[in-house]
Design a protein around this motif. Structure first.
Motif, short mmCIF file in Angstrom:
data_model
loop_
_atom_site.label_atom_id
_atom_site.label_comp_id
_atom_site.label_asym_id
_atom_site.label_seq_id
_atom_site.Cartn_x
_atom_site.Cartn_y
_atom_site.Cartn_z
N ARG A 82 0.81 -1.21 0.00
CA ARG A 82 0.00 0.00 0.00
C ARG A 82 0.84 1.27 0.00
O ARG A 82 0.48 2.27 -0.59
N ARG A 83 1.97 1.21 0.73
CA ARG A 83 2.79 2.42 0.87
C ARG A 83 4.23 2.14 0.46
O ARG A 83 4.73 1.05 0.71
N ASP A 84 4.86 3.15 -0.09
CA ASP A 84 6.26 3.02 -0.47
C ASP A 84 7.14 3.40 0.73
O ASP A 84 6.68 4.10 1.64
N ILE A 85 8.38 2.94 0.71
CA ILE A 85 9.34 3.41 1.72
C ILE A 85 10.13 4.54 1.08
O ILE A 85 10.78 4.34 0.04
N LEU A 86 10.07 5.72 1.67
CA LEU A 86 10.65 6.89 1.04
C LEU A 86 12.18 6.86 1.16
O LEU A 86 12.72 6.37 2.16
N ALA A 87 12.83 7.41 0.13
CA ALA A 87 14.31 7.38 0.10
C ALA A 87 14.89 8.16 1.28
O ALA A 87 15.92 7.77 1.84
N GLU A 88 14.19 9.24 1.70
CA GLU A 88 14.78 10.04 2.78
C GLU A 88 14.65 9.35 4.15
O GLU A 88 15.35 9.73 5.09
N VAL B 41 19.33 -1.53 1.16
CA VAL B 41 20.34 -1.19 0.14
C VAL B 41 19.72 -1.34 -1.26
O VAL B 41 19.86 -0.47 -2.12
N ARG B 42 18.98 -2.44 -1.47
CA ARG B 42 18.37 -2.66 -2.79
C ARG B 42 17.29 -1.62 -3.08
O ARG B 42 17.13 -1.20 -4.22
N LEU B 43 16.56 -1.20 -2.04
CA LEU B 43 15.46 -0.24 -2.26
C LEU B 43 15.99 1.10 -2.77
O LEU B 43 15.25 1.85 -3.40
N LYS B 44 17.28 1.36 -2.48
CA LYS B 44 17.86 2.62 -2.96
C LYS B 44 17.99 2.62 -4.48
O LYS B 44 17.97 3.67 -5.11
N THR B 45 18.18 1.41 -5.07
CA THR B 45 18.42 1.37 -6.52
C THR B 45 17.22 0.83 -7.31
O THR B 45 16.99 1.26 -8.43
N VAL B 46 16.49 -0.13 -6.70
CA VAL B 46 15.38 -0.74 -7.44
C VAL B 46 14.24 0.26 -7.54
O VAL B 46 13.73 0.74 -6.53
N THR B 47 13.84 0.59 -8.77
CA THR B 47 12.69 1.49 -8.94
C THR B 47 11.55 0.71 -9.58
O THR B 47 11.67 -0.48 -9.84
N GLY B 48 10.47 1.40 -9.80
CA GLY B 48 9.33 0.73 -10.43
C GLY B 48 8.11 0.84 -9.56
O GLY B 48 8.16 1.44 -8.48
N PRO B 49 7.00 0.27 -10.03
CA PRO B 49 5.76 0.39 -9.27
C PRO B 49 5.81 -0.45 -8.00
O PRO B 49 6.61 -1.40 -7.91
N ILE B 50 5.00 -0.09 -7.01
CA ILE B 50 4.93 -0.90 -5.80
C ILE B 50 3.69 -1.78 -5.79
O ILE B 50 3.53 -2.62 -4.92
N ASP B 51 2.79 -1.57 -6.74
CA ASP B 51 1.63 -2.47 -6.80
C ASP B 51 1.13 -2.58 -8.23
O ASP B 51 1.50 -1.80 -9.10
N LEU B 52 0.32 -3.61 -8.45
CA LEU B 52 -0.27 -3.82 -9.77
C LEU B 52 -1.76 -3.54 -9.65
O LEU B 52 -2.35 -3.70 -8.60
N LYS B 53 -2.34 -3.10 -10.74
CA LYS B 53 -3.79 -2.90 -10.74
C LYS B 53 -4.44 -4.25 -11.03
O LYS B 53 -4.38 -4.75 -12.15
#
Lengths: 401, 143
Positions: A163-169, A279-291
């Motif tokens: 539901r929620r992303d983990i923010l980079a900051e 560490v991976r979350l810093k580089t892996v981008t993309g959607p966090i959920d599918l419709k």
């Protein structure tokens, strides 16, 4: 229970209320003098019909229902439920969602194991251990609050993602908190492994052999403490467990000491997994959920290694937006039955910690009374039982130091 | 202030009855006793018997197996007793109102003095609720 022992033994009813925590359960200990000779287990004080409620909710609402099965495992059940529905619908998760799921699942394991460690300390008469481990548990709840907005019941999961992303900051702050936690857990590791009194109270008490575990179908840290090498995260990988580097922790012995050590080692392993995920979350981008538009008809199973062992969900759908059948098997249900083997033959003052070692977070400290079976009079109250346990520690302390 | 109210509202002895909760409320109650919140410094502590209690703290949606026991607990309690419904389940049953095995929110079973909603209520919320209640009990007594 044979007739002979029934005549001789007294009955110690434990429960159903133990105001310290957790679900009410009822244990009837049959004792002969100080020795426990039999145990009856009665559950059902917590039955709220969640399987039936879940069948009346649509798939996304079902997550909130299963979350409320258990507050300590409030990610484990949604984890297994989402796995089951995704298995049914054949959904492949986006990579970023996999890491976030793994991270939340492991954070929960840390908070659950620290909670158990504290309570185990309390039942041994070590309130310092209780207060300390709950103090070091607070940063984990802070992390949860940061990423999900709530200390418990995080509601992070949804079908097809999170539901929620983990923010980079937030990531550097989370890493800093985890580094501080490693020191605390290392300190506990030293405290448990070296303390002579804790050793005397937990070594060779409540022993479960690997055969007992297999006979009763025990799972989780309980099984791994007896040398049974099972872990769903490795045996049937899901989320990101096959993308990070970690090891299943096992220990030999099957006594309470082994169970404590396995849980502490697992906590350290969980921190390792979370650090890799961050560490991976810093580089892996993309959607966090599918419709997800439609869940097809069919069957799906989902499993997750909860802090207490394997949790299993089965879902059957009929192409509508809600399941026609939802079956749940929680780890404590099988693990509680092992008490039958673990508690018999030991002193009544050890009974509390043996029953607690299973970590249904069971420990009836209050509302306990020892009843003389012949006269029917109460001999001990609940506080007496905890006092007995704490006195035993005190005596040991005097003998050792 | 009358002697009873004075004695009741100082150093609360809390009896915690878990009536089919999910444990979260129970953990947060214990959390309020541990170092970060440390309620014990005000003399607030959990007791083992309802007969020693000033407060009956109930969590969870009361189910059929527990309903008689919670009634019995209330009857055994020394009066006056403060009854607190802690968490959304005890206040309103939330999603368990549709369940076949629950018996209505707590106030349909025993009289309730304080509702602390939240799933689960934070330790701060529990502390704030209790402070408000104590002030209300004292104010009512002064009149």
């Amino acid at each position: 229970m044979s007739e002979n022992t029934e005549n001789k033994s007294c009955v110690v009813p434990i429960g159903p209320y133990h105001p310290l925590q957790e679900e009410p359960e009822f244990f009837k200990l049959h004792v002969d003098g100080e020795k426990v000779v039999g145990i009856d287990i009665e559950i059902g004080y917590n039955h709220r019909g969640i399987e039936k409620i879940s069948e009346a909710k649509h798939y996304d609402q079902g997550i909130f229902a299963v979350e409320r099965i258990c507050g300590i495992c409030s990610t484990s059940h949604p984890f297994a439920y989402c796995n089951a529905v995704e298995d049914l619908a054949g959904i492949e998760l986006p990579e970023r969602a996999r890491y976030i799921r793994t991270l939340v699942g492991e954070l929960e394991r840390i908070h659950s194991h620290l909670l158990w460690l504290g309570l185990a300390g309390h039942f041994l008469g070590y309130n310092t251990v209780w207060m300390w481990s709950w103090k070091y548990r607070e940063p984990v709840l802070d992390i949860f609050e940061k990423i999900s907005g709530n200390r418990q019941h995080y509601s992070m999961f949804k079908i097809g993602g999170v539901r929620r992303d983990i923010l980079a900051e937030d990531i550097p702050w989370i890493e800093k908190e985890l580094d501080a936690l490693i020191k605390a857990v290392e300190m506990f590791k030293g405290a448990v492994m070296d303390d002579p009194v804790i050793l005397a109270r937990t070594k060779n008490i409540g022993v479960l052999t690997a055969k007992d575990i297999k006979d009763y179908g025990g799972v989780g840290p309980l099984a791994r403490a007896s040398g049974v090498d099972i872990d769903i995260r490795r045996d049937n990988p899901y989320a990101a467990y096959n993308l990070v580097d970690w090891k299943v922790q096992t220990f030999q012995g099957g006594d309470i000491f082994a169970k404590a050590v396995v849980r502490i080692l697992e906590t350290l392993e969980s921190i390792k997994i979370i650090q890799q995920c961050l560490v991976r979350l810093k580089t892996v981008t993309g959607p966090i959920d599918l419709k997800i538009k439609e869940i097809p008809a069919g069957e799906g199973i989902g499993r997750h290694e909860a802090p207490r062992g394997e949790v299993f969900h089965y879902v059957r759908g009929d192409k509508t937006n809600r399941p026609t059948r939802h079956k749940i098997r929680a780890p404590s249900y099988v693990n509680v039955a092992t008490n039958e083997k673990a508690v018999i033959g030991y002193d009544i003052s050890d009974a509390l910690i043996v029953l607690a070692a299973v970590d249904p977070c069971y420990c009836c400290t209050e509302r306990v009374s020892v009843v003389d079976a012949e006269k029917g009079t109460a001999l001990y109250t609940g506080n007496d039982l905890i006092r007995l346990s704490q006195e035993k520690t005190k005596k040991l302390k005097e003998r050792i130091f | 202030m009358s002697f009873t109210v004075d004695a009741l509202t100082k150093s609360l002895n809390v009896f915690h009855a878990a009536c089919s909760p999910c444990n979260n409320c129970d953990i947060e109650i214990l959390d309020a006793l541990t170092p970060r919140y440390d309620l014990e410094r005000f003399g607030i502590q959990l007791v083992g018997s309802i007969r020693h209690a000033d407060v009956l703290l109930v969590t969870g949606a009361v189910n059929k197996k527990v309903v008689h026991r919670i009634k019995a607990l209330y009857e055994q309690a020394p009066k006056p007793i403060i009854v607190i419904a802690n968490g959304s389940c005890a206040c309103s049953e939330i999603l368990f109102r549709d369940s076949y095995n629950t018996c209505g929110p707590l106030d349909k079973i025993i009289p309730v003095d304080l509702y602390i909603p939240g799933c689960p209520p934070r330790p701060e919320a529990i502390i704030a609720g209790v402070v408000k209640l104590l002030n209300a009990v004292r104010a009512k007594d002064k009149k």
